[in-house]
Design a protein around this motif. Structure first.
Motif, PDB file in Angstrom:
ATOM      1  N   ASN A  43     -44.239 -54.437  14.681  1.00 54.99           N
ATOM      2  CA  ASN A  43     -44.016 -53.801  13.380  1.00 54.99           C
ATOM      3  C   ASN A  43     -42.987 -52.684  13.517  1.00 54.99           C
ATOM      4  O   ASN A  43     -42.081 -52.550  12.694  1.00 54.99           O
ATOM      5  N   PHE A  44     -43.122 -51.898  14.583  1.00 50.54           N
ATOM      6  CA  PHE A  44     -42.147 -50.835  14.839  1.00 50.54           C
ATOM      7  C   PHE A  44     -40.775 -51.417  15.145  1.00 50.54           C
ATOM      8  O   PHE A  44     -39.757 -50.949  14.633  1.00 50.54           O
ATOM      9  N   VAL A  45     -40.738 -52.471  15.960  1.00 50.38           N
ATOM     10  CA  VAL A  45     -39.469 -53.062  16.380  1.00 50.38           C
ATOM     11  C   VAL A  45     -38.681 -53.568  15.186  1.00 50.38           C
ATOM     12  O   VAL A  45     -37.487 -53.269  15.024  1.00 50.38           O
ATOM     13  N   CYS A  46     -39.326 -54.335  14.302  1.00 51.73           N
ATOM     14  CA  CYS A  46     -38.592 -54.938  13.192  1.00 51.73           C
ATOM     15  C   CYS A  46     -38.134 -53.898  12.182  1.00 51.73           C
ATOM     16  O   CYS A  46     -37.184 -54.142  11.433  1.00 51.73           O
ATOM     17  N   GLU A  47     -38.789 -52.735  12.138  1.00 46.47           N
ATOM     18  CA  GLU A  47     -38.393 -51.679  11.214  1.00 46.47           C
ATOM     19  C   GLU A  47     -37.317 -50.770  11.805  1.00 46.47           C
ATOM     20  O   GLU A  47     -36.775 -49.917  11.114  1.00 46.47           O
ATOM     21  N   THR A  48     -37.004 -50.950  13.100  1.00 49.38           N
ATOM     22  CA  THR A  48     -36.102 -50.025  13.777  1.00 49.38           C
ATOM     23  C   THR A  48     -34.770 -50.661  14.167  1.00 49.38           C
ATOM     24  O   THR A  48     -33.723 -50.019  14.077  1.00 49.38           O
ATOM     25  N   VAL A  49     -34.775 -51.910  14.603  1.00 51.35           N
ATOM     26  CA  VAL A  49     -33.549 -52.555  15.088  1.00 51.35           C
ATOM     27  C   VAL A  49     -33.393 -53.944  14.475  1.00 51.35           C
ATOM     28  O   VAL A  49     -34.339 -54.509  13.917  1.00 51.35           O
ATOM     29  N   LYS A  50     -32.195 -54.479  14.590  1.00 53.07           N
ATOM     30  CA  LYS A  50     -31.927 -55.836  14.106  1.00 53.07           C
ATOM     31  C   LYS A  50     -31.962 -56.871  15.231  1.00 53.07           C
ATOM     32  O   LYS A  50     -31.880 -58.066  14.980  1.00 53.07           O
ATOM     33  N   GLY A  51     -32.067 -56.413  16.451  1.00 51.36           N
ATOM     34  CA  GLY A  51     -32.125 -57.326  17.591  1.00 51.36           C
ATOM     35  C   GLY A  51     -32.848 -56.674  18.756  1.00 51.36           C
ATOM     36  O   GLY A  51     -32.925 -55.446  18.832  1.00 51.36           O
ATOM     37  N   PHE A  52     -33.393 -57.494  19.647  1.00 50.43           N
ATOM     38  CA  PHE A  52     -34.130 -56.960  20.789  1.00 50.43           C
ATOM     39  C   PHE A  52     -34.142 -57.990  21.908  1.00 50.43           C
ATOM     40  O   PHE A  52     -33.814 -59.162  21.698  1.00 50.43           O
ATOM     41  N   TYR A  53     -34.508 -57.536  23.099  1.00 49.25           N
ATOM     42  CA  TYR A  53     -34.645 -58.432  24.251  1.00 49.25           C
ATOM     43  C   TYR A  53     -36.098 -58.838  24.386  1.00 49.25           C
ATOM     44  O   TYR A  53     -36.982 -57.989  24.550  1.00 49.25           O
ATOM     45  N   LEU A  54     -36.361 -60.132  24.312  1.00 46.93           N
ATOM     46  CA  LEU A  54     -37.714 -60.653  24.436  1.00 46.93           C
ATOM     47  C   LEU A  54     -37.915 -61.244  25.827  1.00 46.93           C
ATOM     48  O   LEU A  54     -37.137 -62.089  26.269  1.00 46.93           O
ATOM     49  N   PHE A  55     -38.947 -60.757  26.521  1.00 45.92           N
ATOM     50  CA  PHE A  55     -39.284 -61.305  27.833  1.00 45.92           C
ATOM     51  C   PHE A  55     -40.295 -62.436  27.649  1.00 45.92           C
ATOM     52  O   PHE A  55     -41.321 -62.264  26.990  1.00 45.92           O
TER      53      PHE A  55
END
Length: 216
Positions: free
Chosen positions: A146-158
């Motif tokens: 929830n925090f991730v999607c509200e903060t950035v448009k992309g991320f590294y998924l392990f």
């Protein structure tokens, strides 16, 4: 297994590592003198916050107090033993140390966990200021989607094999084999199943506002 931080530095925003494998401890990051770490841990030492920071470098008391003020640590805690701090308070002290060291890359492990909403918003702005005005790179290790999607448009998924891939589509169901679906994504998918069209290129807040205007 060493992890090159340079592989995860995003010059245009936060780098967020999601589902970071527990077997890959932060100690496995290849470090240098310009790196700072804010770990999800507690200290057993009985020395005070001020004593702890003074031991870490040739810092004046005034500079230490300035750094602690920036990270929103209560002045009443400056003379408290490190072992008596909560995890949130300990992370603030570690972040203050990274600032005192003038670290060019700061890696934060679950920094936003247990922060109150007001503090979360403050530190989002604070990190953006470090990133864009001070040119300091920020790598966040997070599990709260929830925090991730509200903060950035992309991320590294392990993934389960410990490998990572860059994700910039929160609506890709493949992601949710590894992490829980954020409530916002779940809600938007529900409205789409009801026939509403949602522009995936806008922010989640904008998408929810558009849905609200369309259904009220």
């Amino acid at each position: 297994m060493a992890i090159k931080m340079s592989d995860y530095i995003n010059p245009n925003g936060f780098s967020i590592l999601v589902n970071f494998p527990t077997k890959l401890k932060l100690a496995n990051f290849q470090t240098n003198a310009q790196s700072g770490y804010v770990l999800d841990c507690i200290f057993k030492t009985k020395i005070t916050v001020m004593e702890f920071l003074k031991e870490k470098g040739d810092f004046s008391e005034h500079k230490i107090e300035q750094a602690l003020q920036l990270v929103k640590l209560k002045p009443s805690l400056y003379s408290v033993a490190m072992s008596s701090l909560t995890k949130v308070e300990t992370k603030k002290v570690e972040l203050a140390l990274a600032l005192l060291w003038q670290a060019r890359v700061i890696v934060c492990e679950h920094f936003f966990d247990e922060l109150l909403y007001g503090e979360q918003e403050y530190f989002k702005r604070f990190f953006r200021n470090l990133l864009y005005k001070k040119n300091i790179k920020i790598i966040l290790i997070e599990s709260n989607m929830n925090f991730v999607c509200e903060t950035v448009k992309g991320f590294y998924l392990f993934t389960k094999n410990g490998k990572s891939k860059y994700i910039d589509d929160f609506f890709d169901d493949e992601i949710y084999k590894y992490v829980d679906m954020p409530f916002t994504v779940e809600l938007i998918k529900y409205f789409e199943s009801c026939g509403h069209k949602v522009d995936h290129d806008v922010t989640f807040n904008e998408a929810l506002k558009a849905i609200y205007r369309g259904v009220k």
